[in-house]
Design a protein around this motif. Sequence first.
Motif, PDB file in Angstrom:
ATOM      1  N   GLY A  66      -0.727  79.980 -43.919  1.00 46.58           N
ATOM      2  CA  GLY A  66      -1.131  78.838 -44.744  1.00 46.58           C
ATOM      3  C   GLY A  66      -1.166  77.552 -43.928  1.00 46.58           C
ATOM      4  N   SER A  67      -0.086  77.321 -43.189  1.00 47.87           N
ATOM      5  CA  SER A  67      -0.003  76.129 -42.334  1.00 47.87           C
ATOM      6  C   SER A  67      -0.641  76.378 -40.972  1.00 47.87           C
ATOM      7  CB  SER A  67       1.469  75.743 -42.116  1.00 47.87           C
ATOM      8  OG  SER A  67       2.109  75.509 -43.340  1.00 47.87           O
ATOM      9  N   GLY A  68      -0.807  77.647 -40.620  1.00 49.74           N
ATOM     10  CA  GLY A  68      -1.257  78.027 -39.278  1.00 49.74           C
ATOM     11  C   GLY A  68      -2.439  77.239 -38.738  1.00 49.74           C
ATOM     12  N   PRO A  69      -3.494  77.010 -39.545  1.00 50.54           N
ATOM     13  CA  PRO A  69      -4.620  76.233 -39.003  1.00 50.54           C
ATOM     14  C   PRO A  69      -4.185  74.854 -38.504  1.00 50.54           C
ATOM     15  CG  PRO A  69      -5.294  77.358 -41.001  1.00 50.54           C
ATOM     16  CD  PRO A  69      -3.802  77.570 -40.888  1.00 50.54           C
ATOM     17  N   GLY A  70      -3.206  74.264 -39.166  1.00 51.68           N
ATOM     18  CA  GLY A  70      -2.712  72.965 -38.703  1.00 51.68           C
ATOM     19  C   GLY A  70      -2.124  73.068 -37.300  1.00 51.68           C
ATOM     20  N   PHE A  71      -1.414  74.164 -37.048  1.00 50.39           N
ATOM     21  CA  PHE A  71      -0.802  74.347 -35.726  1.00 50.39           C
ATOM     22  C   PHE A  71      -1.885  74.645 -34.676  1.00 50.39           C
ATOM     23  CE2 PHE A  71       2.668  76.196 -38.611  1.00 50.39           C
ATOM     24  CZ  PHE A  71       3.108  74.920 -38.941  1.00 50.39           C
ATOM     25  N   VAL A  72      -2.864  75.447 -35.074  1.00 54.31           N
ATOM     26  CA  VAL A  72      -3.948  75.781 -34.132  1.00 54.31           C
ATOM     27  C   VAL A  72      -4.781  74.534 -33.816  1.00 54.31           C
ATOM     28  CG1 VAL A  72      -6.043  77.157 -33.821  1.00 54.31           C
ATOM     29  CG2 VAL A  72      -4.003  78.215 -34.812  1.00 54.31           C
ATOM     30  N   PHE A  73      -5.062  73.737 -34.852  1.00 53.79           N
ATOM     31  CA  PHE A  73      -5.815  72.497 -34.592  1.00 53.79           C
ATOM     32  C   PHE A  73      -5.025  71.596 -33.637  1.00 53.79           C
ATOM     33  CE2 PHE A  73      -7.636  73.097 -39.141  1.00 53.79           C
ATOM     34  CZ  PHE A  73      -8.632  73.929 -38.666  1.00 53.79           C
ATOM     35  N   ARG A  74      -3.711  71.552 -33.817  1.00 49.90           N
ATOM     36  CA  ARG A  74      -2.885  70.729 -32.932  1.00 49.90           C
ATOM     37  C   ARG A  74      -2.929  71.277 -31.498  1.00 49.90           C
ATOM     38  NH1 ARG A  74      -1.895  66.934 -35.089  1.00 49.90           N
ATOM     39  NH2 ARG A  74       0.181  66.491 -35.838  1.00 49.90           N
ATOM     40  N   PHE A  75      -2.928  72.621 -31.378  1.00 42.95           N
ATOM     41  CA  PHE A  75      -3.012  73.231 -30.044  1.00 42.95           C
ATOM     42  C   PHE A  75      -4.333  72.856 -29.379  1.00 42.95           C
ATOM     43  CE2 PHE A  75      -4.416  76.608 -27.206  1.00 42.95           C
ATOM     44  CZ  PHE A  75      -3.329  76.733 -26.349  1.00 42.95           C
ATOM     45  N   GLU A  80       8.856  77.075 -42.904  1.00 43.77           N
ATOM     46  CA  GLU A  80       9.415  78.021 -43.876  1.00 43.77           C
ATOM     47  C   GLU A  80      10.543  77.344 -44.673  1.00 43.77           C
ATOM     48  OE1 GLU A  80      11.872  81.161 -42.347  1.00 43.77           O
ATOM     49  OE2 GLU A  80      11.109  82.593 -43.815  1.00 43.77           O
ATOM     50  N   ARG A  81      11.368  76.587 -43.952  1.00 39.17           N
ATOM     51  CA  ARG A  81      12.490  75.905 -44.621  1.00 39.17           C
ATOM     52  C   ARG A  81      11.967  74.915 -45.669  1.00 39.17           C
ATOM     53  NH1 ARG A  81      15.212  74.505 -40.199  1.00 39.17           N
ATOM     54  NH2 ARG A  81      14.031  72.591 -39.958  1.00 39.17           N
ATOM     55  N   PHE A  88       7.203  85.383 -48.629  1.00 40.38           N
ATOM     56  CA  PHE A  88       6.061  84.512 -48.916  1.00 40.38           C
ATOM     57  C   PHE A  88       6.140  83.157 -48.206  1.00 40.38           C
ATOM     58  CE2 PHE A  88       2.517  82.969 -51.497  1.00 40.38           C
ATOM     59  CZ  PHE A  88       1.758  84.118 -51.576  1.00 40.38           C
ATOM     60  N   ASP A  89       7.351  82.642 -48.062  1.00 42.10           N
ATOM     61  CA  ASP A  89       7.477  81.347 -47.365  1.00 42.10           C
ATOM     62  C   ASP A  89       7.137  81.490 -45.885  1.00 42.10           C
ATOM     63  OD1 ASP A  89       8.165  80.107 -49.688  1.00 42.10           O
ATOM     64  OD2 ASP A  89      10.317  80.065 -49.294  1.00 42.10           O
ATOM     65  N   ALA A  90       7.474  82.634 -45.306  1.00 42.16           N
ATOM     66  CA  ALA A  90       7.142  82.867 -43.891  1.00 42.16           C
ATOM     67  C   ALA A  90       5.636  83.035 -43.716  1.00 42.16           C
ATOM     68  CB  ALA A  90       7.885  84.105 -43.378  1.00 42.16           C
ATOM     69  N   LEU A 150       7.079  77.920 -31.072  1.00 40.72           N
ATOM     70  CA  LEU A 150       6.400  78.338 -32.302  1.00 40.72           C
ATOM     71  C   LEU A 150       7.383  78.904 -33.321  1.00 40.72           C
ATOM     72  CD1 LEU A 150       3.023  79.711 -30.941  1.00 40.72           C
ATOM     73  CD2 LEU A 150       3.435  77.676 -32.310  1.00 40.72           C
ATOM     74  N   THR A 151       8.440  79.559 -32.848  1.00 37.90           N
ATOM     75  CA  THR A 151       9.449  80.057 -33.784  1.00 37.90           C
ATOM     76  C   THR A 151      10.127  78.875 -34.480  1.00 37.90           C
ATOM     77  OG1 THR A 151       9.814  81.965 -32.346  1.00 37.90           O
ATOM     78  CG2 THR A 151      11.493  81.526 -34.015  1.00 37.90           C
ATOM     79  N   GLU A 152      10.392  77.839 -33.690  1.00 35.91           N
ATOM     80  CA  GLU A 152      10.988  76.621 -34.266  1.00 35.91           C
ATOM     81  C   GLU A 152      10.022  75.977 -35.264  1.00 35.91           C
ATOM     82  OE1 GLU A 152      12.588  72.700 -32.134  1.00 35.91           O
ATOM     83  OE2 GLU A 152      12.751  74.477 -30.879  1.00 35.91           O
ATOM     84  N   THR A 153       8.745  75.984 -34.904  1.00 34.71           N
ATOM     85  CA  THR A 153       7.704  75.392 -35.764  1.00 34.71           C
ATOM     86  C   THR A 153       7.631  76.119 -37.112  1.00 34.71           C
ATOM     87  OG1 THR A 153       6.431  74.796 -33.797  1.00 34.71           O
ATOM     88  CG2 THR A 153       5.225  74.866 -35.869  1.00 34.71           C
ATOM     89  N   LEU A 154       7.531  77.450 -37.059  1.00 41.10           N
ATOM     90  CA  LEU A 154       7.420  78.219 -38.307  1.00 41.10           C
ATOM     91  C   LEU A 154       8.709  78.127 -39.118  1.00 41.10           C
ATOM     92  CD1 LEU A 154       5.413  81.518 -37.634  1.00 41.10           C
ATOM     93  CD2 LEU A 154       4.624  79.175 -37.854  1.00 41.10           C
TER      94      LEU A 154
END
Length: 267
Positions: free
Chosen positions: A168-177, A256-257, A160-162, A248-252
């Motif tokens: 859940g956070s993905g839109p934030g990353f896409v908006f940043r992109f 997740e952490r 669930f955290d992944a 992106l792996t580092e980002t997720l």
Amino acid sequence: MSFPAGPLWLIGCGNMGGAMLRRWLAAGLDPASVTVITRSGTGAPAGVRSLTALPDEAAPATLMLALKPQQIDAAQALLAPLQGQPQMLLSILAGVDHAALSARFTADTIVRAMPNLPVAIGKGVTSLYTYTESEDAIAAAEAFAAPLGHYEWIADEAHFDAVTALAGSGPGFVFRFADALAQAGAALGLPVDQAARLAMATLEGSAIMAADADVSPAVLADRVASPGGSTREGLNVLDRDEALVTLLTETLTASERRNAEMAAAAR
Ligand SMILES: NC(=O)C1=CN([C@@H]2O[C@H](COP(=O)(O)OP(=O)(O)OC[C@H]3O[C@@H](n4cnc5c(N)ncnc54)[C@H](OP(=O)(O)O)[C@@H]3O)[C@@H](O)[C@H]2O)C=CC1
Ligand SMILES: O=C(O)[C@@H]1CCC=N1
């Protein structure tokens, strides 16, 4: 799919709870069946009862926790005098796991939901998790999830955290992109507003096309890249040492952490 019968109470109604509720109201949920409880008494859509304390009434059919994970103890204190228990406790608190919820709250069924911000336009992603095997409870959760966009059940709560980091956070990353694409265009000399418009329209068309395509985004990327052409030169930068995948792996992983930290704090 119609909404489950009975009242819906939201504890918290900010960016996410408000987005979900507005979408449900647009999809036909009766505002008279909804109560929002916040500290400030603000944030509830028009026509919805807005309170700053628990009403002296029986527990609603559905109780949704939509405040911050760090506010879970305040929610527990607020709900301590609740009369009876809801059929469904729906929690959108990032990180906070089923065990932490069931240690604090009682309900016939507890469902974790992880929405993302595009639920506001019915294009969100909602991940769901529950222990229950009750078909009625599962149908009730799905009735709330369906108007929000795409939803799926997550079989293993350990994921669930992944899922929260990715969707859940993905839109934030896409908006940043999108912002970075525009900034990069401006760095090449385009007017800032024009670069922003072109970046956003490119993202919109590409996302819709990828969502509808019968091939993967990787195949679509290759279709844009003419052999010996300019896109390949750009892709070579993103692909060098798997630069974009690594980033992106580092980002997720960082997100997740943090979800895991919030989960630990709530236990
Ligand atoms: N934003 C997002 O994209 C996503 C958020 N989430 C989850 O959604 C939850 C809410 O996040 P978000 O909407 O962004 O946060 P906001 O800060 O926008 O909203 C928090 C809400 O909780 C209310 N609140 C705070 N303390 C209390 C209290 N003691 N009693 C009652 N209400 C309270 C606030 O109102 P007031 O201050 O007036 O009390 C406000 O309405 C979080 O748990 C987050 O993990 C999940 C997926 C995506
Ligand atoms: O940032 C947060 O903690 C929440 C979880 C997913 C999106 N927003």
